[in-house]
Design a protein around this motif. Structure first.
Motif: not given
Length: 181
Positions: A4-7, A11-14, A134-140
């Protein structure tokens, strides 16, 4: 939690890297750089109180999911409005930014709390697990602009795709659609 954090971040950085271009191409703001910076400030300001309030309420009630669902729904509705209407009225775009910020602030506070709640082994691997979170936050933040930048450019500069006519600013619709997903 990691998914969920990843997606959410995807979405935001899309959208976020292309906001300035949206203010230039669709809103047609005379100073599109300043207008997009102000929009981002409105989003952040909109998220401050909901982050504090929802974090507090979530801790006091022990409930997390309801806050995640409601805040995600609000964010999704804002992006859907942009997807289907391509709003060009500057005050309306700012109001949508405020609504998105409210959802984002509420989501962020509760999401981190939920992540802490579901750590499998707090004593031995909390730092590793939070690093993965945190990686799920920064990778996208890296992948979203790289994947959607060329799509945005191509669709905004083409008049047809596979022989079918497309409307101006179709690239923004594709970006908002992928953010909604």
């Amino acid at each position: 939690m990691i998914t969920t954090r990843f997606f959410q971040t995807l979405g935001i950085f899309t959208i976020l890297p292309f906001v300035t271009f949206y203010f230039q191409d669709v809103v047609r703001a005379s100073n599109f750089g300043a207008a997009s910076a102000l929009w981002q400030l409105v989003v952040l300001a909109g998220g401050l109180l909901p982050a504090l309030a929802c974090g507090y309420l979530s801790d006091r009630t022990g409930r997390r999911k309801i806050f995640v669902y409601l805040s995600s729904g609000l964010q999704g509705m804002v992006v859907a409005v942009l997807l289907f209407t391509l709003v060009s009225d500057l005050p309306t775009v700012y109001l949508l930014g405020l609504a998105f910020g409210i959802g984002y602030g509420a989501y962020s506070a509760v999401d981190w709390a939920l992540a802490c709640d579901v750590l499998p082994d707090r004593e031995r691997s909390a730092s590793r697990d939070m690093a993965i979170f945190h990686i799920a936050y920064t990778l996208p933040q890296v992948f979203a602009p790289a994947l959607l930048g060329p799509i945005l450019y191509y669709l905004n500069h083409s008049r047809s795709v596979a022989g079918l006519a497309i409307s101006p600013h179709t690239g923004y619709r594709a970006v908002f659609a992928s953010a909604t997903l």
